[in-house]
Design a protein around this motif. Sequence first.
Motif, PDB file in Angstrom:
ATOM      1  N   THR A   1     -17.685 -72.342  -7.865  1.00 60.70           N
ATOM      2  CA  THR A   1     -18.888 -72.653  -8.601  1.00 60.70           C
ATOM      3  C   THR A   1     -20.326 -72.265  -7.970  1.00 60.70           C
ATOM      4  OG1 THR A   1     -19.880 -74.572  -9.853  1.00 60.70           O
ATOM      5  CG2 THR A   1     -18.639 -74.919  -7.924  1.00 60.70           C
TER       6      THR A   1
ATOM      7  N   ASP B   1     -20.855 -73.334 -17.115  1.00 60.21           N
ATOM      8  CA  ASP B   1     -21.481 -71.987 -16.997  1.00 60.21           C
ATOM      9  C   ASP B   1     -21.536 -71.283 -15.450  1.00 60.21           C
ATOM     10  OD1 ASP B   1     -22.865 -69.777 -18.459  1.00 60.21           O
ATOM     11  OD2 ASP B   1     -24.483 -70.356 -16.923  1.00 60.21           O
ATOM     12  N   LYS B   2     -21.291 -72.267 -14.487  1.00 60.21           N
ATOM     13  CA  LYS B   2     -21.376 -72.086 -13.010  1.00 60.21           C
ATOM     14  C   LYS B   2     -19.989 -71.938 -12.597  1.00 60.21           C
ATOM     15  CE  LYS B   2     -25.862 -72.016 -12.527  1.00 60.21           C
ATOM     16  NZ  LYS B   2     -26.539 -70.774 -12.174  1.00 60.21           N
TER      17      LYS B   2
ATOM     18  N   ARG C   1     -16.468 -69.851 -12.445  1.00 57.03           N
ATOM     19  CA  ARG C   1     -15.939 -68.648 -12.260  1.00 57.03           C
ATOM     20  C   ARG C   1     -14.564 -68.544 -11.905  1.00 57.03           C
ATOM     21  NH1 ARG C   1     -19.535 -68.582 -15.437  1.00 57.03           N
ATOM     22  NH2 ARG C   1     -21.145 -66.750 -15.735  1.00 57.03           N
TER      23      ARG C   1
ATOM     24  N   ASP D   1     -12.172 -66.301  -9.587  1.00 57.24           N
ATOM     25  CA  ASP D   1     -12.435 -64.977  -8.538  1.00 57.24           C
ATOM     26  C   ASP D   1     -11.264 -64.102  -8.998  1.00 57.24           C
ATOM     27  OD1 ASP D   1     -14.353 -66.339  -7.200  1.00 57.24           O
ATOM     28  OD2 ASP D   1     -13.151 -66.231  -5.356  1.00 57.24           O
TER      29      ASP D   1
ATOM     30  N   ASP E   1     -14.163 -60.803 -13.529  1.00 53.97           N
ATOM     31  CA  ASP E   1     -15.389 -61.067 -13.686  1.00 53.97           C
ATOM     32  C   ASP E   1     -15.639 -61.605 -15.024  1.00 53.97           C
ATOM     33  OD1 ASP E   1     -15.515 -60.205 -11.097  1.00 53.97           O
ATOM     34  OD2 ASP E   1     -15.813 -58.075 -11.799  1.00 53.97           O
ATOM     35  N   ASP E   2     -15.066 -61.183 -16.055  1.00 53.47           N
ATOM     36  CA  ASP E   2     -15.475 -61.525 -17.469  1.00 53.47           C
ATOM     37  C   ASP E   2     -14.821 -62.912 -17.682  1.00 53.47           C
ATOM     38  OD1 ASP E   2     -16.782 -59.170 -17.664  1.00 53.47           O
ATOM     39  OD2 ASP E   2     -15.084 -58.181 -18.388  1.00 53.47           O
TER      40      ASP E   2
ATOM     41  N   LYS F   1     -14.922 -66.822 -18.041  1.00 50.45           N
ATOM     42  CA  LYS F   1     -15.846 -67.867 -17.763  1.00 50.45           C
ATOM     43  C   LYS F   1     -15.413 -69.333 -18.839  1.00 50.45           C
ATOM     44  CE  LYS F   1     -19.735 -66.251 -20.486  1.00 50.45           C
ATOM     45  NZ  LYS F   1     -20.880 -66.044 -20.583  1.00 50.45           N
TER      46      LYS F   1
END
Length: 351
Positions: free
Chosen positions: A204, A273-274, A276, A278, A281-282, A284
């Motif tokens: 995050t 939204d923060k 992810r 690792d 990349d796409d 969320k």
Amino acid sequence: MNHKITCDIELRKFLKILFKDILLTFISSGAYWVWAMPKIMQYTYSQTKIGSFKFDYHVTPYDLLQYVLGLGGVLFVWFVVAVQSIELFIISAVTFILCIPLFYYKCVQISVGGKSLNSQRFNFSGPKSGAYFLFFHPKIVFFLFLVCGFMYSGFQIQRTNEILSYGLYGCAFLSMILLIVVFVVEKARYIINHYEYGNYCLKTTISEKDIFQSVLSAFISVKYFFVAIALSGFIYWMSGDDFWKMLSFVFAFVLILSFCISYAADYRRRYFDKIRVDGIDDFKFVSTASGWHIFLHCFSCLYSFIFTFGLAMPWLFASRHKFYFEHIMIVGELRQIERERVSAAQIEMVG
């Protein structure tokens, strides 16, 4: 590709499990709770899915027993020592406060380590020192001292300068807000950054700026109510009529309620939204809950709990679980994670 999280809890099965465990817990004077809680959570998570993935719950009664005995033992010792004298009370209270990060760390271990997705689990790898750093972060200590200092100063000069004392109380309130903001941010970083799923880690990038922006967005979204609050303040101070004073309080209540509804939705949106994954990349997380959804859910749960004298707790538990998960949307491709899961399962079978 969007993936919704579904929750298919059957109330009849849930009540059957719950009432049986409640009865055994009551007969055992609460001791059976350690065995009852994992059963309830296992059924709840087994009915929660992401596409073809299915959650499970792996916390054992032994894990809970360790936590309960540890916390109960410290509380018992603290109570025995605290009743002896005021000096021992202060010493034991400070010791207990120093133990809070350890209890918090254990809670995180249980709640996070217990969730899994088929053969791979969500694990928590955060160190205990990180829990202490969370509670004794330099920013948190700094703002805590500010709060205490402003409140103490305001109390000391209240009789000599009432206006200055109000100003100091205002500074203390502002420092308290900053203290909460910093704590929320550090807590999010500490927990989310130590989630692991197989070979993947969650990260995050949430910051104090994001929290402040969510607060400002909430204020802006209720900007038209600032006219109402300004008018209510004018009415309150200029009129001696109880009716107009009551009207001003109604305006203030509407403003606070509107702010809470707006803030809840915006904060949840920025929080997810923060996050992810690792290596993907796409991939969320997105929150689909509006402020109005959150408000109605919280209000209906509180209303049901109060007016049924707690009897609606089984329904509220299931409702909260469904609301929390079904308002999280996963945007991205799950095939990469699924291939990772299949490979891990094949290696396990060969081994």
